[in-house]
Structure formats: C-alpha cells, structure tokens
Scaffold this active site. Structure first.
Site, PDB file in Angstrom:
ATOM      1  N   CYS A 144      82.603   5.128  52.271  1.00 57.89           N
ATOM      2  CA  CYS A 144      83.322   5.818  53.341  1.00 57.89           C
ATOM      3  C   CYS A 144      84.689   5.199  53.622  1.00 57.89           C
ATOM      4  O   CYS A 144      85.565   5.863  54.190  1.00 57.89           O
ATOM      5  CB  CYS A 144      82.494   5.818  54.627  1.00 57.89           C
ATOM      6  SG  CYS A 144      80.949   6.726  54.487  1.00 57.89           S
ATOM      7  N   HIS A 159      83.850  14.267  58.545  1.00 59.05           N
ATOM      8  CA  HIS A 159      83.965  13.011  57.791  1.00 59.05           C
ATOM      9  C   HIS A 159      84.023  13.317  56.295  1.00 59.05           C
ATOM     10  O   HIS A 159      83.027  13.199  55.586  1.00 59.05           O
ATOM     11  CB  HIS A 159      82.756  12.139  58.132  1.00 59.05           C
ATOM     12  CG  HIS A 159      82.719  10.805  57.484  1.00 59.05           C
ATOM     13  ND1 HIS A 159      83.813  10.195  56.898  1.00 59.05           N
ATOM     14  CD2 HIS A 159      81.675   9.928  57.313  1.00 59.05           C
ATOM     15  CE1 HIS A 159      83.448   9.011  56.409  1.00 59.05           C
ATOM     16  NE2 HIS A 159      82.160   8.840  56.653  1.00 59.05           N
ATOM     17  N   CYS A 174      82.379   1.816  59.060  1.00 59.14           N
ATOM     18  CA  CYS A 174      81.235   1.337  58.302  1.00 59.14           C
ATOM     19  C   CYS A 174      81.242   1.994  56.929  1.00 59.14           C
ATOM     20  O   CYS A 174      81.759   3.100  56.750  1.00 59.14           O
ATOM     21  CB  CYS A 174      79.935   1.642  59.043  1.00 59.14           C
ATOM     22  SG  CYS A 174      79.695   3.390  59.437  1.00 59.14           S
TER      23      CYS A 174
END
Length: 383
Positions: A89, A339, A369
C-alpha cells in the site's frame, strides 16, 4: 545541506471498483497524471532523470514496467527511464522516497514519482494466486522458513485490523463513528472545492466516486462483520478503487537554474517495520522514529494524512501518538475516498501538499500501513 523540493502534485478523482475508471488502461491513467504534473510544473520533460511509479499486482495491463510504459504513452522523450516499485500500500509513497533520495544524493536533479492502480481490471491479491499449480498457495504458506518462524499464524490485513481493534479496545461503535466522519469530511471538502487544486479530471469524470452521502450509523450497524465476533465490517474498511497520482521532486540547483518556485521541501523520510502478522501497526513505531530523528513533537505537525486502510489502524495510531484528531485526515480518508493501493501514497501526498498550502500551515506528516508490517513516514515543509 542538499534539499529535495516539491514542485507540484496531482491526482485523478478516485473511481469505485467497476466505476468511471474501470476500463481505463493503467498506462493511460499513469500518462494522464504524468502529463498534468509536468504541465503544471512548467519543466521540460526531457530534463527528467527518472520516473518511479508504485503499483501492486503488476499483472496483465499493469505488467511490463508500468512506469516506463506510462511515460511513453504520455508522449514524452524515449531517453527518460522508468521503474515500477512495490511496497504494497505504500508503493507510491516509497516512490517519493526513492525520488527524494536520488535528488538528495546528487545523482539526479529532477525525478517524477507517482503511482497507478486499476483494481477493477486487476483485483487485489491477483499476484498472490500465481504459482498455486506448483503447490505455493500464497507468499507465506509453503515457505519452510516462514513456517519455522511464524508457524501457521494467519496472515491477513483483515485479521490484523480486528486484532488491533481488540488490543486497543476499539468498539465497533467507535470504528463506525470514525468511518462516518471520514465520509462527512470528504463530502464537505468536495463541496467546498478543497480538492480542486490537486485534481486532474479524466474527461467528464471530475469528482471522487467513493463518498456516500446517504450513509449513516444505523446503516453501518446493520452490516454483517467479516467473521463471527469480528468488529470489522465493510463500512470501516477502505474501498477498492482505481486511480493515479504523481509529483515532481527537484534539486536546489535545478530549481535555481530553471527559476522555479517549489511548493514545499522534503523535511524527513523514513520507513520502519513491525510484526508482519499484526502488519497494520507499522505507522505507530514509524511515526515515533520520524519524530525522534527530526526532533519534532507531535504538536509541531500541522496536518496529518494517515491512510485509512481500516478505522482501527488510524484510531490505534491516534491513541498511541496523542495527535489531535482535528488535524488528521481533515478532508476524509480512504474509507470514504477509496484506496487505489499503488497510487494511494502520492494521492495522500497531493492532498497533504495542497491542504498545507490552503491553510498556510508549515509541517505535514504522512504515513500508511503496508503489507508485511512496513510503514513509510514523510514529513514535508510548506515554503
């Protein structure tokens, strides 16, 4: 002391899975933001030393070194190279770090960093399915070394989100209140034009598709948890999304020679890691490390972007750092806005940069994260 300056940063509106960007080729998505950030910065694209894009699940249309492909699709010079990076991510935030490190080291004067992800075309986790016919079901199961170190512990972001909720005693109600606030903030930001400076429209697609104006605590409370006894539902998790984002970083020498006016400077960049099973706790030690390295306190930071992979991630981070919630994700986060994993790093970077400018604030800190337990931290200083 060398400096890495931020010339500008842009992003597409974020599309829902199956939404407005679903059928846009990832190379075209990347080319779109590349063209726009170069145009806004006013630099000659032939002077770019490298193009670094983040992308996860580099299969099919996202394969073949997407950074290089997107640059060429943008119509820019053949001699400029490109490389695609994967820190899960945090991929495009890491792209920013690599770009800044190249500039700070003196090995480059102008680097374009960004990210692309079409989660509609390439579903999340697609890369983890490869190799199953050979008996390797995922990156962990079947690895002798992994089994010896971690046993049969389930490795899942969903499990991690639930472990965090339980460890920090975050009730489902508190998670849902946070999620609702994310939607409310995102809707208010959009209505007030706070995203206008960072957005580059894709044809008629001009606004983020994710924020839900009709959501409520009652609707969230009616959703089924991911598993029996879990506190996590879809309402408190980030949305699967499509999008792209980009920024340009330049050296002091380049800025002076080209007579440019940068928007900010990179004040600090670092990456740390935590337990890979708990994985999503990484931003907590990463933020503490960044503050120690810089000598700043949590109160010195004017704005924070903490990626909302799950509500529990940000709430645990808030509880541990003592940051002011009114300075965190002030325009909403991934629960509302989506996202697009490979693009989220520079997406948050663009939002942070322009909101600092809008408020005439000084320091902004971004963290997120990442799979495997890692977490990047970037601190920028508005100029």
């Amino acid at each position: 002391m060398a400096e890495a300056y931020v010339l500008d940063a842009v992003r597409t509106p974020v599309g829902r899975r199956g939404g407005a960007l679903a059928k846009v080729h990832p190379a075209d998505l990347g080319a779109h933001v590349i063209q726009e950030v170069v145009r806004r910065s006013g630099v000659d694209p032939a002077l770019v030393d490298d193009v670094i894009l983040g992308c996860v699940d580099t299969l099919g249309p996202q394969a073949g070194n997407l950074a290089r492909t997107a640059w060429l699709v943008a119509g820019f010079p053949d001699h400029v190279p490109g490389v695609t990076v994967d820190r899960q991510c945090g991929s495009s935030q890491q792209a920013v770090h690599f770009a800044a490190q190249a500039v700070l080291s003196g090995t480059a004067d102008l680097v374009l960093a960004g990210g692309v992800q079409n989660m509609s075309a390439v579903p999340i986790g697609s890369a983890m399915l490869a190799g199953r016919e050979l008996g390797f079901p995922d990156p962990f199961t079947g690895s002798r070394g992994w089994q010896e170190r971690y046993g049969d512990e389930e490795v899942s972001q969903f499990r991690s989100a639930d472990l965090i909720a339980r460890h920090w005693d975050l009730s489902r109600a508190r998670l849902e209140e946070f999620a609702l606030r994310s939607h409310e903030r995102a809707i208010a930001a959009a209505d007030e034009g706070r995203f206008d400076a960072e957005l580059v429209a894709c044809g008629d697609f001009r606004v983020d598709e994710g924020p839900r104006r009709d959501t409520s605590l009652a609707k969230m409370a009616a959703l089924q948890p991911l598993s029996a006894g879990s506190r996590i539902t879809a309402a408190v998790a980030s949305q699967l999304s499509d999008g792209a984002s980009a920024t340009l970083l330049a050296s002091e020498k380049f800025v002076e020679e080209q007579q440019l006016t940068p928007k900010a400077r990179i004040h600090h960049l670092s990456v740390r890691a935590a337990d890979p099973v708990w994985m999503l706790t990484g931003p907590i030690p990463a933020t503490a490390h960044a503050l120690r390295k810089t000598g700043l306190t949590i109160g010195d930071i004017d704005l924070f972007e903490v990626n909302e992979a799950f509500a529990s991630v940000v709430l645990a981070w808030l509880d541990e750092t003592g940051a002011d919630p009114e300075r965190v994700n002030v325009n909403g986060g991934a629960i509302a806005l989506g996202h697009p994993i490979g693009a989220s790093g520079t997406k948050l970077f663009a939002t942070l940069l322009h909101e600092l400018d809008r408020r005439e604030a000084r320091f902004g800190l971004q963290t997120m994260c990442e799979g495997g337990g890692t977490a990047n931290v970037t601190i920028i200083e508005r100029l």
